[in-house]
Design an enzyme around this catalytic site. Sequence first.
Site, PDB file in Angstrom:
ATOM      1  N   LYS A 140       0.831  -1.195   0.064  1.00 18.91           N
ATOM      2  CA  LYS A 140      -0.036   0.033  -0.111  1.00 18.91           C
ATOM      3  C   LYS A 140       0.895   1.201   0.078  1.00 18.91           C
ATOM      4  CE  LYS A 140      -3.550   2.382   2.742  1.00 18.91           C
ATOM      5  NZ  LYS A 140      -4.547   2.397   3.859  1.00 18.91           N
ATOM      6  N   GLU A 154      10.370  -4.913   4.450  1.00 21.90           N
ATOM      7  CA  GLU A 154      10.587  -6.402   3.789  1.00 21.90           C
ATOM      8  C   GLU A 154      10.161  -6.495   2.665  1.00 21.90           C
ATOM      9  OE1 GLU A 154       8.818  -4.818   6.648  1.00 21.90           O
ATOM     10  OE2 GLU A 154       8.907  -6.210   8.242  1.00 21.90           O
ATOM     11  N   GLY A 180      -4.962  -1.562   5.039  1.00 22.99           N
ATOM     12  CA  GLY A 180      -4.311  -2.877   4.507  1.00 22.99           C
ATOM     13  C   GLY A 180      -4.817  -4.019   4.721  1.00 22.99           C
ATOM     14  N   ARG A 181      -5.181  -4.310   6.005  1.00 23.70           N
ATOM     15  CA  ARG A 181      -6.093  -5.597   6.325  1.00 23.70           C
ATOM     16  C   ARG A 181      -7.411  -5.794   5.827  1.00 23.70           C
ATOM     17  NH1 ARG A 181      -4.941  -2.279  10.314  1.00 23.70           N
ATOM     18  NH2 ARG A 181      -6.445  -1.351  11.636  1.00 23.70           N
ATOM     19  N   GLU A 188      -4.935  -6.262  14.736  1.00 24.56           N
ATOM     20  CA  GLU A 188      -4.435  -5.027  14.572  1.00 24.56           C
ATOM     21  C   GLU A 188      -5.666  -4.123  14.477  1.00 24.56           C
ATOM     22  OE1 GLU A 188      -0.981  -4.426  11.450  1.00 24.56           O
ATOM     23  OE2 GLU A 188      -2.577  -4.179  10.290  1.00 24.56           O
ATOM     24  N   HIS A 237      -5.914 -32.968  17.658  1.00 26.17           N
ATOM     25  CA  HIS A 237      -4.596 -33.676  17.954  1.00 26.17           C
ATOM     26  C   HIS A 237      -3.506 -32.907  18.536  1.00 26.17           C
ATOM     27  CE1 HIS A 237      -6.588 -37.320  16.607  1.00 26.17           C
ATOM     28  NE2 HIS A 237      -7.049 -36.612  15.723  1.00 26.17           N
ATOM     29  N   LYS A 250       9.286  -0.686  14.444  1.00 27.67           N
ATOM     30  CA  LYS A 250       9.609  -0.566  13.020  1.00 27.67           C
ATOM     31  C   LYS A 250      10.751   0.726  13.218  1.00 27.67           C
ATOM     32  CE  LYS A 250       5.545  -1.131  10.138  1.00 27.67           C
ATOM     33  NZ  LYS A 250       4.805  -0.295   9.096  1.00 27.67           N
TER      34      LYS A 250
HETATM   35  O1  LIG Z   1       0.904  -2.812   2.303  1.00 29.71           O
HETATM   36  P1  LIG Z   1       2.182  -2.034   2.847  1.00 29.71           P
HETATM   37  O2  LIG Z   1       2.064  -0.574   2.897  1.00 29.71           O
HETATM   38  O3  LIG Z   1       3.540  -2.446   2.360  1.00 29.71           O
HETATM   39  O4  LIG Z   1       2.018  -2.565   4.384  1.00 29.71           O
HETATM   40  C1  LIG Z   1       1.879  -4.053   5.062  1.00 29.71           C
HETATM   41  C2  LIG Z   1       1.338  -3.965   6.293  1.00 29.71           C
HETATM   42  O5  LIG Z   1       2.019  -3.274   7.415  1.00 29.71           O
HETATM   43  C3  LIG Z   1       1.157  -2.866   8.339  1.00 29.71           C
HETATM   44  O6  LIG Z   1       1.006  -1.379   8.259  1.00 29.71           O
HETATM   45  C4  LIG Z   1       1.634  -3.093   9.804  1.00 29.71           C
HETATM   46  O7  LIG Z   1       3.166  -2.949   9.743  1.00 29.71           O
HETATM   47  C5  LIG Z   1      -0.167  -3.288   7.907  1.00 29.71           C
HETATM   48  O8  LIG Z   1      -1.065  -2.738   8.474  1.00 29.71           O
HETATM   49  C6  LIG Z   1       0.036  -3.563   6.432  1.00 29.71           C
HETATM   50  O9  LIG Z   1      -0.992  -4.500   6.091  1.00 29.71           O
END
Ligand SMILES: O=P(O)(O)OC[C@H]1O[C@](O)(CO)[C@@H](O)[C@@H]1O
Length: 541
Positions: free
Chosen positions: A200, A206, A260-261, A346, A377, A506
């Site tokens: 987003k 990452e 995002g979620r 979240e 199990h 972060k």
């Molecule tokens: O889509 P992006 O901006 O890479 O963010 C990834 C995820 O990181 C977050 O901001 C949490 O760190 C989530 O809310 C989001 O889904």
Amino acid sequence: MQAIVEKLKSTAAATKATDIRAAFASDPQRFEKFSVSAEDLTMDFSKTAVNAEILALLVELAEAGGVAEKREDMFSGVAINFTENRAVLHTALRNRTNNPVLVDGKDVMPDVNAVLAAMGKFAEGIRSGSLKGATGKAITDVVNIGIGGSDLGPVMATLALAPYHDGPRAHFVSNIDGAHIADTLKLVEPETTLFIVASKTFTTIETMTNAQTARRFVADALGDDAVQHHFCAVSTALDKVAAFGIDQDRVFGFWDWVGGRYSIWSAIGLPLMIAIGPENFGHFLDGAHAMDTHFRTAPTEKNLPMLLGLIGYYHRNALGYPTRAILPYDQRLSRFPAYLQQLDMESNGKGVTIDGTPVEGQSGPVVWGEPGTNGQHAFYQLIHQGTSIIPAEFMIAANSFEPELRHQHDLLIANVLAQSEALMKGRTFEEAKKQLTDKGMDDRQADFIAPHRVFTGNRPSITFVYDKLTPFAFGRLVALYEHRVFVEGVLFRINSFDQWGVELGKELATGLLPVVEGKESAAGHDSSTQGLVKTLAGLKK
Ligand SMILES: O=P(O)(O)OC[C@H]1O[C@](O)(CO)[C@@H](O)[C@@H]1O
């Protein structure tokens, strides 16, 4: 609100609501009274500590909390995510009626439809082989690079809808741990792989790091010019995507009013669309839209997300249950608990209300789970006999995609029904002892062993039953849980749509990288962090 919570507590005690077993014994109509259906989806909440008095109070709670008004605010584009001054309109992404949805006076539907059409064209191009890699070969593998909402939705949904997967193979890379991308790249060929960089913000460390690794993988094998044929992007930050070097016609946008979620319905759903095709993706949106309509129009007592949210709140705040287990009896929903962890925790893992004051009572519970029967199990021991009460949420389809294995599906159904029955009924000392003596154990020994074989029962569960996990049914299920989180968030009086709690870690990670790399001293960090930095540096090869 607190007054109603107190009333819920006293009513539950006075009416012995938590004696669910006795409630079943005294009322053969209990299932009819405490289950609701919308088309083929039934929610059975008769095995929770709800009775007529509690239900009436929960309806009162929804009214006192202003849930219906807030719901309309969300659907109509009010900036309910006030800490970020944003509307919350994932529902517009699946607004299949196409009625205008206004954000700052502008109808967002033309843009929503345009992106959906562009995604459809691109997905069909990849699926049919008309959009090829740099060397003219068709794409056989798609690697989605994203994390959090830019990963969990697509990976969970692609797995859930595996019976509809007739496009290229799908892979998902999220973790900054180089092992994740390294293991994935071993499975694919640069010439036939499409990478989707899904973020987003297009700043997430990452995703950006993994995207650079993937870009080197393509450029090293096929040259820099090939990169454009093997990459596309999904983001709200179109300027940042351009800087990464991805062609404008391979960028699929969405908007800041999509959290995002909550973004699986947006262009973030592209890997799913490529896997199952635009038509099935459309059915997935249709299912969510059906749930939106139900949520918006059904009376509270018949409204699935309302009831699920109200019971969740009751469990958390009146009965004090700290967690809930999500237990799909569907192997293809194996990532659904993980998806719901982000969606729920979240959204509702907050300690401050919309007024900036501390939350009264409790906010969101810990959400966890695994598919049945595997969980049986592993951790069900604790759910049945542990000292914490853990409300369980079961889900099961009447029909599987393997008619030739009907006997296995019947076994699966028998298991889910057995679990909810066992949780509710339990087994008394007398029953346990009789079982032992019937098998020939002497009385003294049976007295000694029987306590270990007692199940207290009265452990709550909700069971969802539906016809089959089609794209429609699956979209409806995901939307149901989204709205449940909304209802609970309103009752907790929090903003469910920001996520400031992820920021501090972060920020500190950014500051610690030069320390870990040995470019800066650890001085200034606490002694534990300094000690760990030193120990890791000592082990570094
Ligand atoms: O889509 P992006 O901006 O890479 O963010 C990834 C995820 O990181 C977050 O901001 C949490 O760190 C989530 O809310 C989001 O889904």
